[in-house]
Design a protein around this motif. Structure first.
Motif, PDB file in Angstrom:
ATOM      1  N   ARG A 173       0.862  -1.179   0.000  1.00  0.00           N
ATOM      2  CA  ARG A 173       0.000   0.000   0.000  1.00  0.00           C
ATOM      3  C   ARG A 173       0.899   1.230   0.000  1.00  0.00           C
ATOM      4  N   PRO A 174       0.377   2.392  -0.401  1.00  0.00           N
ATOM      5  CA  PRO A 174       1.183   3.614  -0.351  1.00  0.00           C
ATOM      6  C   PRO A 174       1.476   4.013   1.099  1.00  0.00           C
ATOM      7  N   VAL A 175       2.744   4.317   1.388  1.00  0.00           N
ATOM      8  CA  VAL A 175       3.185   4.696   2.730  1.00  0.00           C
ATOM      9  C   VAL A 175       4.141   5.872   2.593  1.00  0.00           C
ATOM     10  N   VAL A 176       4.046   6.837   3.512  1.00  0.00           N
ATOM     11  CA  VAL A 176       4.964   7.969   3.543  1.00  0.00           C
ATOM     12  C   VAL A 176       6.076   7.644   4.527  1.00  0.00           C
ATOM     13  N   PHE A 177       7.332   7.808   4.092  1.00  0.00           N
ATOM     14  CA  PHE A 177       8.490   7.672   4.959  1.00  0.00           C
ATOM     15  C   PHE A 177       8.996   9.070   5.272  1.00  0.00           C
ATOM     16  N   LYS A 178       9.230   9.365   6.564  1.00  0.00           N
ATOM     17  CA  LYS A 178       9.696  10.686   6.984  1.00  0.00           C
ATOM     18  C   LYS A 178      11.074  10.555   7.610  1.00  0.00           C
ATOM     19  N   ASP A 179      12.031  11.308   7.063  1.00  0.00           N
ATOM     20  CA  ASP A 179      13.385  11.364   7.598  1.00  0.00           C
ATOM     21  C   ASP A 179      13.363  12.318   8.782  1.00  0.00           C
ATOM     22  N   MET A 180      13.612  11.814   9.988  1.00  0.00           N
ATOM     23  CA  MET A 180      13.502  12.628  11.190  1.00  0.00           C
ATOM     24  C   MET A 180      14.665  13.605  11.353  1.00  0.00           C
ATOM     25  N   SER A 181      15.775  13.390  10.645  1.00  0.00           N
ATOM     26  CA  SER A 181      16.910  14.292  10.799  1.00  0.00           C
ATOM     27  C   SER A 181      16.750  15.582  10.008  1.00  0.00           C
ATOM     28  N   ASN A 182      15.993  15.553   8.903  1.00  0.00           N
ATOM     29  CA  ASN A 182      15.811  16.780   8.120  1.00  0.00           C
ATOM     30  C   ASN A 182      14.352  17.055   7.748  1.00  0.00           C
ATOM     31  N   GLY A 183      13.442  16.185   8.122  1.00  0.00           N
ATOM     32  CA  GLY A 183      12.019  16.427   7.876  1.00  0.00           C
ATOM     33  C   GLY A 183      11.539  16.091   6.479  1.00  0.00           C
ATOM     34  N   ASP A 184      12.406  15.573   5.623  1.00  0.00           N
ATOM     35  CA  ASP A 184      12.020  15.231   4.259  1.00  0.00           C
ATOM     36  C   ASP A 184      11.079  14.026   4.266  1.00  0.00           C
ATOM     37  N   MET A 185      10.062  14.056   3.408  1.00  0.00           N
ATOM     38  CA  MET A 185       9.105  12.952   3.314  1.00  0.00           C
ATOM     39  C   MET A 185       9.013  12.492   1.867  1.00  0.00           C
ATOM     40  N   PHE A 186       8.819  11.177   1.675  1.00  0.00           N
ATOM     41  CA  PHE A 186       8.603  10.648   0.335  1.00  0.00           C
ATOM     42  C   PHE A 186       7.598   9.513   0.390  1.00  0.00           C
ATOM     43  N   LEU A 187       6.895   9.344  -0.706  1.00  0.00           N
ATOM     44  CA  LEU A 187       5.814   8.361  -0.810  1.00  0.00           C
ATOM     45  C   LEU A 187       6.290   7.176  -1.637  1.00  0.00           C
ATOM     46  N   THR A 188       6.048   5.977  -1.134  1.00  0.00           N
ATOM     47  CA  THR A 188       6.376   4.757  -1.847  1.00  0.00           C
ATOM     48  C   THR A 188       5.428   3.657  -1.381  1.00  0.00           C
ATOM     49  N   LYS A 189       5.494   2.509  -2.008  1.00  0.00           N
ATOM     50  CA  LYS A 189       4.673   1.378  -1.578  1.00  0.00           C
ATOM     51  C   LYS A 189       5.468   0.531  -0.597  1.00  0.00           C
ATOM     52  N   SER A 190       4.781   0.011   0.420  1.00  0.00           N
ATOM     53  CA  SER A 190       5.438  -0.779   1.453  1.00  0.00           C
ATOM     54  C   SER A 190       4.418  -1.662   2.153  1.00  0.00           C
ATOM     55  N   THR A 191       4.927  -2.632   2.894  1.00  0.00           N
ATOM     56  CA  THR A 191       4.088  -3.489   3.727  1.00  0.00           C
ATOM     57  C   THR A 191       4.316  -3.202   5.208  1.00  0.00           C
ATOM     58  N   CYS A 192       5.079  -2.149   5.536  1.00  0.00           N
ATOM     59  CA  CYS A 192       5.364  -1.786   6.936  1.00  0.00           C
ATOM     60  C   CYS A 192       4.069  -1.524   7.684  1.00  0.00           C
ATOM     61  N   LYS A 193       4.035  -1.985   8.932  1.00  0.00           N
ATOM     62  CA  LYS A 193       2.870  -1.736   9.782  1.00  0.00           C
ATOM     63  C   LYS A 193       3.107  -0.478  10.591  1.00  0.00           C
ATOM     64  N   THR A 194       2.100   0.372  10.665  1.00  0.00           N
ATOM     65  CA  THR A 194       2.198   1.603  11.430  1.00  0.00           C
ATOM     66  C   THR A 194       0.821   2.015  11.918  1.00  0.00           C
ATOM     67  N   ASN A 195       0.803   2.767  13.012  1.00  0.00           N
ATOM     68  CA  ASN A 195      -0.464   3.232  13.574  1.00  0.00           C
ATOM     69  C   ASN A 195      -0.704   4.708  13.334  1.00  0.00           C
ATOM     70  N   GLU A 196       0.300   5.417  12.814  1.00  0.00           N
ATOM     71  CA  GLU A 196       0.186   6.851  12.612  1.00  0.00           C
ATOM     72  C   GLU A 196      -0.135   7.166  11.157  1.00  0.00           C
ATOM     73  N   ASN A 197      -0.813   8.303  10.948  1.00  0.00           N
ATOM     74  CA  ASN A 197      -1.143   8.775   9.613  1.00  0.00           C
ATOM     75  C   ASN A 197      -0.667  10.212   9.463  1.00  0.00           C
ATOM     76  N   VAL A 198      -0.477  10.632   8.207  1.00  0.00           N
ATOM     77  CA  VAL A 198      -0.058  11.997   7.911  1.00  0.00           C
ATOM     78  C   VAL A 198      -0.703  12.424   6.595  1.00  0.00           C
ATOM     79  N   GLU A 199      -0.959  13.711   6.475  1.00  0.00           N
ATOM     80  CA  GLU A 199      -1.477  14.229   5.217  1.00  0.00           C
ATOM     81  C   GLU A 199      -0.300  14.623   4.344  1.00  0.00           C
ATOM     82  N   PHE A 200      -0.252  14.081   3.136  1.00  0.00           N
ATOM     83  CA  PHE A 200       0.854  14.302   2.207  1.00  0.00           C
ATOM     84  C   PHE A 200       0.279  14.520   0.822  1.00  0.00           C
TER      85      PHE A 200
END
Length: 83
Positions: free
Chosen positions: A11-38
């Motif tokens: 499914r589409p998932v946003v990955f956020k780099d915590m050191s510089n705040g950069d975000m990118f969208l890709t497909k992944s199977t990672c489980k997460t409980n948080e959501n973000v508007e992108f």
């Protein structure tokens, strides 16, 4: 490819780099409980400490941002041992 060994729940998932705040969208199977508007849509978010936008190999900078103090601990243990 072998059949039946790859996950089906990409499914589409946003990955956020915590050191510089950069975000990118890709497909992944990672489980997460948080959501973000992108880009006007809501996606699950996975927070990472370092990505290609902040890693010294890709940026050409020699300084590595170490949020967990691992580099300091390594230098304290083994920095004194020089040949």
């Amino acid at each position: 490819m072998k059949k039946g060994i790859h996950p089906e729940n990409y499914r589409p998932v946003v990955f956020k780099d915590m050191s510089n705040g950069d975000m990118f969208l890709t497909k992944s199977t990672c489980k997460t409980n948080e959501n973000v508007e992108f880009e006007g849509e809501t996606y699950p978010i996975v927070k990472v400490e370092i990505s290609s936008t902040s890693h010294p190999f890709y940026t050409g900078k020699n300084k590595l941002v170490d949020t967990a103090g691992r580099v300091d601990r390594f230098m304290n243990r083994y920095g004194k041992l020089k040949k």
